[in-house]
Scaffold this motif. Structure first.
Motif, PDB file in Angstrom:
ATOM      1  N   PHE A 362      17.419  32.122 -10.990  1.00  0.00           N
ATOM      2  CA  PHE A 362      16.576  31.101 -10.377  1.00  0.00           C
ATOM      3  C   PHE A 362      17.373  30.086  -9.577  1.00  0.00           C
ATOM      4  O   PHE A 362      17.020  29.741  -8.452  1.00  0.00           O
ATOM      5  CB  PHE A 362      15.752  30.387 -11.454  1.00  0.00           C
ATOM      6  N   ASP A 363      18.477  29.554 -10.153  1.00  0.00           N
ATOM      7  CA  ASP A 363      19.248  28.526  -9.452  1.00  0.00           C
ATOM      8  C   ASP A 363      19.779  29.042  -8.124  1.00  0.00           C
ATOM      9  O   ASP A 363      19.775  28.332  -7.114  1.00  0.00           O
ATOM     10  CB  ASP A 363      20.409  28.054 -10.336  1.00  0.00           C
ATOM     11  N   CYS A 364      20.272  30.293  -8.133  1.00  0.00           N
ATOM     12  CA  CYS A 364      20.775  30.871  -6.886  1.00  0.00           C
ATOM     13  C   CYS A 364      19.635  31.118  -5.895  1.00  0.00           C
ATOM     14  O   CYS A 364      19.789  30.903  -4.692  1.00  0.00           O
ATOM     15  CB  CYS A 364      21.488  32.192  -7.179  1.00  0.00           C
ATOM     16  N   ALA A 365      18.490  31.582  -6.416  1.00  0.00           N
ATOM     17  CA  ALA A 365      17.359  31.917  -5.553  1.00  0.00           C
ATOM     18  C   ALA A 365      16.755  30.674  -4.902  1.00  0.00           C
ATOM     19  O   ALA A 365      16.281  30.736  -3.763  1.00  0.00           O
ATOM     20  CB  ALA A 365      16.285  32.655  -6.352  1.00  0.00           C
ATOM     21  N   LEU A 366      16.775  29.539  -5.603  1.00  0.00           N
ATOM     22  CA  LEU A 366      16.158  28.331  -5.062  1.00  0.00           C
ATOM     23  C   LEU A 366      16.856  27.871  -3.789  1.00  0.00           C
ATOM     24  O   LEU A 366      16.208  27.520  -2.798  1.00  0.00           O
ATOM     25  CB  LEU A 366      16.188  27.215  -6.112  1.00  0.00           C
ATOM     26  N   GLY A 367      18.210  27.878  -3.791  1.00  0.00           N
ATOM     27  CA  GLY A 367      18.941  27.487  -2.590  1.00  0.00           C
ATOM     28  C   GLY A 367      18.671  28.423  -1.424  1.00  0.00           C
ATOM     29  O   GLY A 367      18.462  27.986  -0.294  1.00  0.00           O
ATOM     30  N   LEU A 368      18.639  29.733  -1.712  1.00  0.00           N
ATOM     31  CA  LEU A 368      18.374  30.709  -0.659  1.00  0.00           C
ATOM     32  C   LEU A 368      16.939  30.601  -0.158  1.00  0.00           C
ATOM     33  O   LEU A 368      16.678  30.716   1.048  1.00  0.00           O
ATOM     34  CB  LEU A 368      18.647  32.120  -1.198  1.00  0.00           C
ATOM     35  N   PHE A 369      16.004  30.355  -1.070  1.00  0.00           N
ATOM     36  CA  PHE A 369      14.599  30.207  -0.698  1.00  0.00           C
ATOM     37  C   PHE A 369      14.409  29.003   0.228  1.00  0.00           C
ATOM     38  O   PHE A 369      13.714  29.083   1.247  1.00  0.00           O
ATOM     39  CB  PHE A 369      13.746  30.057  -1.959  1.00  0.00           C
ATOM     40  N   MET A 370      15.036  27.882  -0.116  1.00  0.00           N
ATOM     41  CA  MET A 370      14.938  26.685   0.726  1.00  0.00           C
ATOM     42  C   MET A 370      15.567  26.922   2.093  1.00  0.00           C
ATOM     43  O   MET A 370      15.068  26.450   3.117  1.00  0.00           O
ATOM     44  CB  MET A 370      15.629  25.513   0.022  1.00  0.00           C
ATOM     45  N   PHE A 371      16.666  27.670   2.107  1.00  0.00           N
ATOM     46  CA  PHE A 371      17.345  27.980   3.360  1.00  0.00           C
ATOM     47  C   PHE A 371      16.437  28.792   4.287  1.00  0.00           C
ATOM     48  O   PHE A 371      16.292  28.484   5.476  1.00  0.00           O
ATOM     49  CB  PHE A 371      18.625  28.755   3.055  1.00  0.00           C
ATOM     50  N   ILE A 372      15.805  29.836   3.741  1.00  0.00           N
ATOM     51  CA  ILE A 372      14.916  30.687   4.541  1.00  0.00           C
ATOM     52  C   ILE A 372      13.663  29.926   4.952  1.00  0.00           C
ATOM     53  O   ILE A 372      13.177  30.035   6.079  1.00  0.00           O
ATOM     54  CB  ILE A 372      14.552  31.960   3.749  1.00  0.00           C
ATOM     55  N   ARG A 373      13.144  29.108   4.037  1.00  0.00           N
ATOM     56  CA  ARG A 373      11.901  28.373   4.281  1.00  0.00           C
ATOM     57  C   ARG A 373      12.047  27.362   5.408  1.00  0.00           C
ATOM     58  O   ARG A 373      11.060  26.956   6.028  1.00  0.00           O
ATOM     59  CB  ARG A 373      11.508  27.669   2.974  1.00  0.00           C
ATOM     60  N   SER A 374      13.286  26.942   5.692  1.00  0.00           N
ATOM     61  CA  SER A 374      13.513  25.926   6.711  1.00  0.00           C
ATOM     62  C   SER A 374      13.014  26.348   8.085  1.00  0.00           C
ATOM     63  O   SER A 374      12.640  25.500   8.901  1.00  0.00           O
ATOM     64  CB  SER A 374      15.011  25.595   6.797  1.00  0.00           C
ATOM     65  N   THR A 375      13.008  27.657   8.351  1.00  0.00           N
ATOM     66  CA  THR A 375      12.542  28.125   9.663  1.00  0.00           C
ATOM     67  C   THR A 375      11.079  27.755   9.890  1.00  0.00           C
ATOM     68  O   THR A 375      10.679  27.416  11.002  1.00  0.00           O
ATOM     69  CB  THR A 375      12.721  29.647   9.786  1.00  0.00           C
ATOM     70  N   GLY A 376      10.277  27.813   8.825  1.00  0.00           N
ATOM     71  CA  GLY A 376       8.873  27.441   8.955  1.00  0.00           C
ATOM     72  C   GLY A 376       8.688  25.972   9.244  1.00  0.00           C
ATOM     73  O   GLY A 376       7.881  25.576  10.094  1.00  0.00           O
ATOM     74  N   GLY A 377       9.461  25.114   8.542  1.00  0.00           N
ATOM     75  CA  GLY A 377       9.378  23.684   8.788  1.00  0.00           C
ATOM     76  C   GLY A 377       9.862  23.297  10.166  1.00  0.00           C
ATOM     77  O   GLY A 377       9.412  22.302  10.748  1.00  0.00           O
TER      78      GLY A 377
END
Length: 448
Positions: A362-377
């Motif tokens: 989870f901890d590793c996935a959260l950083g990667l998820f936020m990184f990918i999600r930034s494109t939408g924002g």
């Protein structure tokens, strides 16, 4: 392992950390959520299109997400306290330099880039350190800390409107920057606990696929910090990719309504003082939605991913209805519906991520998820602003946001179907093995 090594006190000084995180949430994300009050002022000052002005918020959101894994990496090398203090200084610099208002590019670089980086460097370690101080009471501590976003947004709506009326938008940015210096005070109070960041990093390494020998080398060499934050193998998992796409689409939509809510109310002829109260209503019902949905999710009556799909559908419905408002009362009602369902979504969407990848990753996935999600924002607000310019009506921004959320709910449904199919497949594969154990004599008689 983490709880044992870091020895979280589950109270005591941990509550000081929770209060500090509560303040950080309010001084970062709440400022971002109420920045729509400055939208019309900045647009009129520079005489720019809505799409051009919306890039300020877009850059802030993108840097906020992109900086999250970087902030986590810096926690590994330094401490949460150091990163939060740095974030407070960056946030102040962004607002203080925005005071000069030289041109739009200057605004992108100051209230966009620097402010976004400051928010990221403050928000990420503040959320993280609360989890290190609590184990059994972790859910309660995180709920209290995250509530700071709603509590401050409730107050910031009318307060920012008053600042703008008294000091103009430039002076208001300088004052808000000064207020954000309190993030540094909160950072000082975040005392490090048993090198918990390093423990998380080593845990992410142990979850990497075996056989490549990289885990041991990375543990000995602390220079490749990013490898301690990201587990890039997650992008090979279909479930994570589907949820990441969902994150991109929701990020495209979530920041559009607060951005265009104030201009829409102005276009309806609503007084400025009443307009500011809409953001307070939004924050108040958001707070209630988080608490109620968090409580309901803990009852385990409904599968969490199903609950998330329902809340996303209800948000999109409220956004589609909001443009139908033609006065303050109807606009306040539809804003309330949107804010409530937004709060329910925020309360559980990280929990669903944990269900998708599992707690060990989870901890590793959260950083990667936020990184990918930034494109939408990054893409969402300018795209909505472009559509608003083409349509000549702020209502168009709400329609496109609602439609995008409907599309995101479709990816949740696909993800749920995939998980159920894999679960049924695993049950079918294990059935023959289980059937052999109780009746071994039947196989002997069959051969005889």
């Amino acid at each position: 392992m983490q709880a044992k090594d870091s020895n979280p006190p589950d109270g005591g000084y941990g509550w000081v950390v929770v209060v500090s995180a509560f303040m950080v949430m309010g001084l970062t994300v709440a400022v971002l959520k109420t920045f729509g009050l400055f939208f019309v002022e900045i647009q009129q000052h520079f005489d720019e299109l809505a799409s051009t002005t919306s890039w300020i918020t877009s850059v802030t959101i993108a840097i906020f997400h992109l900086g999250a894994p970087v902030a986590s990496s810096l926690c590994v090398q330094y401490t949460h306290r150091t990163v939060v203090i740095t974030g407070g200084l960056l946030a102040f610099s962004g607002m203080a330099l925005g005071f000069f208002g030289l041109n739009m590019v200057w605004m992108y670089a100051t209230t966009g880039f620097l402010q976004g980086l400051g928010i990221s460097f403050s928000w990420t370690p503040a959320i993280s350190i609360v989890s290190h101080y609590f184990s059994k009471k972790r859910a309660l501590a995180n709920a209290i800390a995250s509530a700071g976003e709603c509590a401050f947004a409730f107050m910031f709506g009318p307060f920012f409107q008053w600042l703008i009326s008294q000091y103009g938008w430039e002076g208001s940015l300088l004052i808000i920057g000064g207020i954000q210096l309190n993030i540094c005070v909160c950072g000082v109070l975040m005392r490090p606990l048993a090198s918990s960041c390093l423990l998380e990093a080593s845990h992410c390494e142990t979850e990497a696929p075996p056989g490549n020998g990289a885990s041991r080398r990375d543990k000995e060499d602390k220079s490749p910090i990013m490898h301690k934050t990201f587990n890039w193998m997650l992008v090979r998992r279909t479930e994570f990719v589907l949820y990441a796409i969902f994150g991109i689409l929701t990020a495209m939509s979530f920041f559009v309504p607060p951005l265009f809510l104030v201009p829409l109310s102005y276009s309806l002829g609503i007084d400025e003082s009443w307009t500011a109260s809409l953001l307070s209503i939004l924050a108040m019902v958001d707070f209630g939605g988080r608490l109620l949905c968090g409580w309901y999710a803990n009852l385990h009556v409904t599968k969490t991913i199903h609950l998330l799909a329902m809340t996303i559908t209800l948000i999109s419905t409220s956004l589609m209805l909001l443009p139908l408002a033609n006065n303050y009362l109807s606009l306040a009602i539809f804003t309330g519906f949107y804010g409530f369902f937004f709060g329910t979504t925020v309360a559980i969407h990280i929990t669903v991520l944990a269900d998708v990848v599992g707690m060990p990753e989870f901890d590793c996935a959260l950083g990667l998820f936020m990184f990918i999600r930034s494109t939408g924002g990054f893409v969402g607000p300018p795209l909505a602003g472009l559509i608003v310019d083409m349509a000549g009506d702020y209502r168009a921004g709400f329609y496109i946001a609602g439609a995008t959320l409907v599309l995101s709910a479709g990816f949740l449904i696909i993800l749920d179907q995939l998980q159920q199919r894999k679960k049924r497949g695993s049950k079918i594969r294990t059935k023959p093995e289980k059937s052999k154990l109780p009746y071994p004599s039947l196989h002997i008689l069959k051969h005889q």
